[in-house]
Design an enzyme around this catalytic site. Structure first.
Site, PDB file in Angstrom:
ATOM      1  N   ARG A 101       2.467 -30.155  24.599  1.00  0.00           N
ATOM      2  CA  ARG A 101       2.197 -29.336  25.772  1.00  0.00           C
ATOM      3  C   ARG A 101       3.494 -29.162  26.549  1.00  0.00           C
ATOM      4  O   ARG A 101       4.350 -30.049  26.549  1.00  0.00           O
ATOM      5  CB  ARG A 101       1.152 -29.983  26.671  1.00  0.00           C
ATOM      6  CG  ARG A 101      -0.187 -30.232  25.994  1.00  0.00           C
ATOM      7  CD  ARG A 101      -1.113 -30.996  26.929  1.00  0.00           C
ATOM      8  NE  ARG A 101      -2.400 -31.284  26.292  1.00  0.00           N
ATOM      9  CZ  ARG A 101      -3.367 -31.980  26.874  1.00  0.00           C
ATOM     10  NH1 ARG A 101      -3.185 -32.477  28.103  1.00  0.00           N
ATOM     11  NH2 ARG A 101      -4.517 -32.204  26.252  1.00  0.00           N
ATOM     12  N   ARG A 141      11.978 -34.303  32.410  1.00  0.00           N
ATOM     13  CA  ARG A 141      12.474 -33.792  33.695  1.00  0.00           C
ATOM     14  C   ARG A 141      12.823 -34.930  34.658  1.00  0.00           C
ATOM     15  O   ARG A 141      13.783 -34.824  35.433  1.00  0.00           O
ATOM     16  CB  ARG A 141      11.437 -32.854  34.308  1.00  0.00           C
ATOM     17  CG  ARG A 141      11.278 -31.541  33.540  1.00  0.00           C
ATOM     18  CD  ARG A 141      10.082 -30.741  34.010  1.00  0.00           C
ATOM     19  NE  ARG A 141      10.186 -30.410  35.424  1.00  0.00           N
ATOM     20  CZ  ARG A 141       9.191 -29.864  36.117  1.00  0.00           C
ATOM     21  NH1 ARG A 141       8.016 -29.614  35.536  1.00  0.00           N
ATOM     22  NH2 ARG A 141       9.361 -29.582  37.400  1.00  0.00           N
ATOM     23  N   ASP A 186       5.065 -27.838  30.482  1.00  0.00           N
ATOM     24  CA  ASP A 186       4.728 -27.537  31.865  1.00  0.00           C
ATOM     25  C   ASP A 186       4.961 -26.067  32.180  1.00  0.00           C
ATOM     26  O   ASP A 186       5.608 -25.335  31.421  1.00  0.00           O
ATOM     27  CB  ASP A 186       5.618 -28.359  32.813  1.00  0.00           C
ATOM     28  CG  ASP A 186       5.389 -29.850  32.689  1.00  0.00           C
ATOM     29  OD1 ASP A 186       4.290 -30.250  32.272  1.00  0.00           O
ATOM     30  OD2 ASP A 186       6.319 -30.615  33.011  1.00  0.00           O
TER      31      ASP A 186
END
Length: 265
Positions: free
Chosen positions: A51, A198, A53
């Protein structure tokens, strides 16, 4: 019933991430499923290797789908790309055996995070890289990146909303590459937590500013608390670039992507 694997390139700037959201919220997965369903003339469900973001990009997101529709690989490719929006492209498609699964058969996933470190922002790289205008100590950041290699509890580096049952991950490599005004974090692991890359990049940026010494990373790991770590870096510079599978599946090998991703190692 046939199973196909696909390699997908997309710019995530206008999407709320890979995964299908509630109606009216654009996602990469749903956008591709709608087009595949038109080409197949039946409902198609797409399963991705991972997945991403909102705002995150991919150069080779691997996914698979099952269908009873009879189409050539060339037909699938041309039919889908002619209808997909310009910021999503299927790069390749291959018929697979039913034991292939894009998510569960992936042995590792790899990301790159791109920083453009220059006093003046680039208009052409808008939303494609993260612009940092202030000076960074790249040598210190390069040293610090290796601290994330190996098996660690990444509790301090995952989002509060992360749904994973446990925070331990094995990072095969984590290295920072420098080329001109670009700094590229290259990281590969057996799996990633929500915002993990991140948050790692955010930590390195703070070290590059001189806010912390390299050994401060040990204290962040030990705290096992998201509050112990610093900022979450923006999504703009993050790219899903590879998923690794057993050789038996013989998936196509593709270039990493545009020039700002292909830094010399």
């Amino acid at each position: 019933m046939q199973r196909f694997a696909v390699g997908i390139e997309f710019s995530g700037a206008h999407y709320k991430g890979w995964q299908t959201q509630q109606p009216g919220i654009a996602s990469v997965q749903e956008t591709i499923e709608q087009v595949l369903s038109k080409v197949a003339n039946e409902a198609i469900i797409l399963h991705g290797a991972g997945r991403t973001d909102a705002g995150v990009h991919a150069t080779n997101m691997v996914a698979h789908f099952d269908t009873e529709a009879i189409r050539s690989e060339h037909g699938w490719l041309r039919g889908c790309n002619s209808q997909l929006p310009k910021d999503i492209s299927i790069q390749w498609i291959k018929e697979m055996t039913t034991d292939f699964h894009a998510r569960f058969k992936a042995q590792a996933r790899r990301y790159r995070y791109v920083v453009y470190n220059h006093p003046v922002r680039s208009a052409l790289l808008h939303k494609q890289v993260t612009h940092i205008y202030y000076a960074l100590d790249a040598d210190k950041m390069i040293q610090a990146a290796s601290k994330f290699e190996g098996t660690h509890n990444f509790e301090s580096f995952r989002a509060a909303a992360c749904q994973s049952n446990q925070p331990v991950r094995h990072v095969h490599h984590c290295r920072l590459l420098r080329h001109g005004h670009y700094l590229v974090l290259d990281i590969q692991a057996d799996g990633f937590l929500h915002h993990m890359v991140r948050n790692i990049m955010g930590c390195l940026l703070e070290i590059g500013q001189g806010m912390y010494d390299i050994d401060h990373i040990d204290h962040i790991f030990a705290a096992e608390d998201r509050k112990a770590a610093g900022i979450t870096a923006p999504p703009d510079g993050l790219y899903f670039i590879q998923a690794h599978y057993p050789e038996q599946f013989n998936l196509p090998k593709v270039p990493l992507g545009p020039h700002w991703l292909n830094m010399p190692e």
